[in-house]
Design an enzyme around this catalytic site. Structure first.
Site, PDB file in Angstrom:
ATOM      1  N   PRO A  24     -12.723  36.293 -46.864  1.00 50.11           N
ATOM      2  CA  PRO A  24     -11.393  36.394 -46.248  1.00 50.11           C
ATOM      3  C   PRO A  24     -10.771  37.764 -46.518  1.00 50.11           C
ATOM      4  CG  PRO A  24     -11.325  35.039 -48.247  1.00 50.11           C
ATOM      5  CD  PRO A  24     -12.769  35.315 -47.960  1.00 50.11           C
ATOM      6  N   MET A  25     -10.288  38.416 -45.446  1.00 51.05           N
ATOM      7  CA  MET A  25      -9.664  39.732 -45.644  1.00 51.05           C
ATOM      8  C   MET A  25      -8.442  39.911 -44.746  1.00 51.05           C
ATOM      9  SD  MET A  25     -12.886  42.274 -46.354  1.00 51.05           S
ATOM     10  CE  MET A  25     -14.004  41.428 -45.238  1.00 51.05           C
ATOM     11  N   THR A  26      -7.305  40.068 -45.390  1.00 47.25           N
ATOM     12  CA  THR A  26      -6.045  40.292 -44.686  1.00 47.25           C
ATOM     13  C   THR A  26      -6.099  41.609 -43.935  1.00 47.25           C
ATOM     14  OG1 THR A  26      -4.773  38.924 -46.174  1.00 47.25           O
ATOM     15  CG2 THR A  26      -3.592  40.727 -45.125  1.00 47.25           C
ATOM     16  N   GLN A 102      -8.510  30.363 -43.661  1.00 43.87           N
ATOM     17  CA  GLN A 102      -7.958  30.370 -45.015  1.00 43.87           C
ATOM     18  C   GLN A 102      -6.438  30.218 -44.936  1.00 43.87           C
ATOM     19  OE1 GLN A 102      -7.411  33.839 -47.680  1.00 43.87           O
ATOM     20  NE2 GLN A 102      -8.826  32.821 -49.073  1.00 43.87           N
ATOM     21  N   HIS A 178      -6.238  28.717 -50.273  1.00 36.40           N
ATOM     22  CA  HIS A 178      -6.254  29.925 -51.107  1.00 36.40           C
ATOM     23  C   HIS A 178      -5.507  29.637 -52.413  1.00 36.40           C
ATOM     24  CE1 HIS A 178      -6.689  33.915 -52.352  1.00 36.40           C
ATOM     25  NE2 HIS A 178      -6.113  34.573 -51.366  1.00 36.40           N
ATOM     26  N   TYR A 183      -1.637  34.357 -55.679  1.00 32.34           N
ATOM     27  CA  TYR A 183      -0.637  33.804 -54.751  1.00 32.34           C
ATOM     28  C   TYR A 183      -0.104  32.455 -55.264  1.00 32.34           C
ATOM     29  CZ  TYR A 183      -2.385  37.681 -52.025  1.00 32.34           C
ATOM     30  OH  TYR A 183      -2.731  38.944 -51.635  1.00 32.34           O
ATOM     31  N   GLY A 324     -17.327  40.982 -48.621  1.00 33.40           N
ATOM     32  CA  GLY A 324     -16.044  41.563 -48.232  1.00 33.40           C
ATOM     33  C   GLY A 324     -16.197  42.977 -47.702  1.00 33.40           C
TER      34      GLY A 324
HETATM   35  C1  LIG Z   1      -8.717  44.615 -47.049  1.00 31.59           C
HETATM   36  C2  LIG Z   1      -8.896  43.404 -47.908  1.00 31.59           C
HETATM   37  C3  LIG Z   1      -8.124  42.257 -47.660  1.00 31.59           C
HETATM   38  C4  LIG Z   1      -8.294  41.091 -48.416  1.00 31.59           C
HETATM   39  N1  LIG Z   1      -7.573  39.953 -48.090  1.00 31.59           N
HETATM   40  C5  LIG Z   1      -7.884  38.763 -48.681  1.00 31.59           C
HETATM   41  C6  LIG Z   1      -7.329  37.530 -48.205  1.00 31.59           C
HETATM   42  O1  LIG Z   1      -6.573  37.470 -47.221  1.00 31.59           O
HETATM   43  N2  LIG Z   1      -7.673  36.404 -48.853  1.00 31.59           N
HETATM   44  C7  LIG Z   1      -8.523  36.395 -49.926  1.00 31.59           C
HETATM   45  O2  LIG Z   1      -8.813  35.336 -50.482  1.00 31.59           O
HETATM   46  N3  LIG Z   1      -9.075  37.560 -50.379  1.00 31.59           N
HETATM   47  C8  LIG Z   1      -8.799  38.717 -49.761  1.00 31.59           C
HETATM   48  N4  LIG Z   1      -9.437  39.877 -50.167  1.00 31.59           N
HETATM   49  C9  LIG Z   1     -10.457  39.819 -51.225  1.00 31.59           C
HETATM   50  C10 LIG Z   1     -11.855  39.678 -50.628  1.00 31.59           C
HETATM   51  O3  LIG Z   1     -12.022  38.405 -50.004  1.00 31.59           O
HETATM   52  C11 LIG Z   1     -12.927  39.830 -51.702  1.00 31.59           C
HETATM   53  O4  LIG Z   1     -12.701  38.872 -52.703  1.00 31.59           O
HETATM   54  C12 LIG Z   1     -12.936  41.217 -52.342  1.00 31.59           C
HETATM   55  O5  LIG Z   1     -12.942  42.243 -51.347  1.00 31.59           O
HETATM   56  C13 LIG Z   1     -14.168  41.388 -53.243  1.00 31.59           C
HETATM   57  O6  LIG Z   1     -15.355  41.171 -52.511  1.00 31.59           O
HETATM   58  P1  LIG Z   1     -16.271  42.423 -52.041  1.00 31.59           P
HETATM   59  O7  LIG Z   1     -16.683  43.123 -53.314  1.00 31.59           O
HETATM   60  O8  LIG Z   1     -17.434  41.811 -51.313  1.00 31.59           O
HETATM   61  O9  LIG Z   1     -15.429  43.312 -51.196  1.00 31.59           O
HETATM   62  C14 LIG Z   1      -9.252  41.064 -49.454  1.00 31.59           C
HETATM   63  C15 LIG Z   1      -9.996  42.218 -49.711  1.00 31.59           C
HETATM   64  C16 LIG Z   1      -9.859  43.364 -48.951  1.00 31.59           C
HETATM   65  C17 LIG Z   1     -10.724  44.557 -49.235  1.00 31.59           C
END
Ligand SMILES: Cc1cc2nc3c(=O)[nH]c(=O)nc-3n(C[C@H](O)[C@H](O)[C@H](O)COP(=O)(O)O)c2cc1C
Length: 362
Positions: A24-26, A102, A178, A183, A324
């Site tokens: 999940p990525m905002t 999510q 989530h 949060y 991510g």
């Molecule tokens: C731009 C961005 C937005 C994110 N938004 C969320 C989100 O909305 N919900 C969530 O649970 N995690 C969010 N995360 C965390 C990611 O889901 C993930 O846990 C984190 O990037 C680490 O994983 P990675 O090493 O594969 O990037 C976000 C991460 C990034 C980089």
């Protein structure tokens, strides 16, 4: 069957083509009123075309009260928001991936909200750290108001109603609650942000009880057959290195209670998934989840940037991996990994979905 990236898997009877999920990525790319449009549709569908078995959406806010967390964040509340998601979901599913919504309530970490100009939390404790600049935040977080029983009941209902809209109206294959990353639900779970003396505060099991109530309420609305997951972490966006003071025993309690609550999957996230979770042991956070919740599907996230790291987690304990930042740089991460092609470096600008689509040329 051996779990490997490119073997099929199931969650609650639903088939996934492979074990690679987009984390999940905002993206703060919806309209000001939280409606996802064409950019969002193109962005999510490109991961499906790139070979991901599933996509987990960014956190979608769940009410018109205090849940919105960031400006231009999408919601799953109004008819327009649901209609927007219906198109995005169709596009992702047509391109062959499962799509899980999510659901988020920002609590004290809300830094923009079109419905309210105050924030709420378990207790009136100002969050540590600073608002996130790349989501247009600036300076310290506001001092939240402690939620009363009616507000807590309304938040539980908002998660449940949003889950029902996500599945029954927008067509998502499932929902993920989530409860990680700092949060609202994590604020209840965390000792220093939850100072309540009622049923929602106390030991780690009591502090998890709001998450458990949300799970129960969501399950009642979406039914037994729809995928229901929960995301859990120690670190927070505003307190990256936080460790649970109850250590492994506390973590085992949390994972066992989540399994008993009937979630279909537990999604754990750490900075680097392969590192020991606590300083006095070698087990990873995922290992502890596997041991304490042996009958629940386990999704593991954190630094799994390439195929080797992902396969190692699948071999160790994960049923699925969530990717991510490496997915932002490579919307076709699974295709590249399967074909042994070089992966692009992690993006400098993680903010823009447009930049991310362009970089990936999908
Ligand atoms: C731009 C961005 C937005 C994110 N938004 C969320 C989100 O909305 N919900 C969530 O649970 N995690 C969010 N995360 C965390 C990611 O889901 C993930 O846990 C984190 O990037 C680490 O994983 P990675 O090493 O594969 O990037 C976000 C991460 C990034 C980089």
């Amino acid at each position: 069957m051996a779990k490997q990236l490119f073997t099929a898997g199931t969650i609650n009877g639903v088939l996934f083509n492979n074990r690679a999920m987009v984390a999940p990525m905002t993206r703060i790319s919806a309209s000001e009123t939280g409606v996802p449009g064409e950019i969002v549709q193109h962005y999510y569908a490109s991961f499906a075309r790139g070979g991901f078995g599933a996509v987990i959406s960014e956190g979608l806010y769940v009410d018109q009260a205090w849940s919105q967390t960031y400006a231009f964040q999408p919601g799953i509340v109004t008819e327009e928001q649901v209609a927007g998601w219906r198109k995005v979901v169709k596009a992702v599913q047509q391109d062959g991936a499962r799509f899980i919504a999510q659901l988020i309530h920002g609590g004290a970490l809300s830094q923009a909200n079109i419905y309210r100009d105050t924030t709420v939390a378990p207790s009136a404790v100002q969050p540590v750290g600073q608002q996130l600049g790349f989501y247009h935040g600036q300076g310290a977080y506001s001092l939240p108001q402690a939620m009363n029983s009616d507000q807590i009941a309304a938040a539980i209902d908002a998660f449940a109603a949003s889950a029902e809209r996500a599945v029954k109206q927008a067509g998502f294959d499932g929902v993920e609650i989530h409860a990680a990353n700092g949060y609202l639900l994590d604020q209840f779970l965390t000792d220093y942000t939850n100072q309540r003396t009622d049923r929602w505060g106390g030991d780690i099991a009591a502090r998890l009880s709001l998450t458990l109530e949300v799970i129960k309420a969501v399950r009642a609305r979406i039914g037994a057959d729809v995928i229901l997951g929960v995301r859990i972490s120690q670190g927070k966006v505003n307190d990256f290195h936080h460790k649970w003071k109850e250590g492994k025993a506390g973590a085992a309690t949390v994972f066992a209670l989540l399994q008993a609550a009937g979630v279909d999957y537990i999604h754990v996230t750490e900075y680097q998934a392969w590192q020991p979770a606590f300083s006095d042991g070698q087990q990873t956070f995922a290992d502890i989840a596997r041991e304490a919740a042996p009958d629940t599907v386990l999704v593991v996230n954190g630094g799994l940037d390439n195929g080797e790291l992902a396969e190692a987690q699948l071999a160790a304990c994960a049923d699925f991996v969530a990717i991510g930042k490496a997915a932002l740089a490579n919307h076709d991460w699974p295709t590249r990994v399967a074909q042994g092609e070089t992966l692009r470096a992690l993006p400098d600008n993680v903010l823009s979905p447009v930049a991310s689509i362009k970089q990936s040329e999908i």
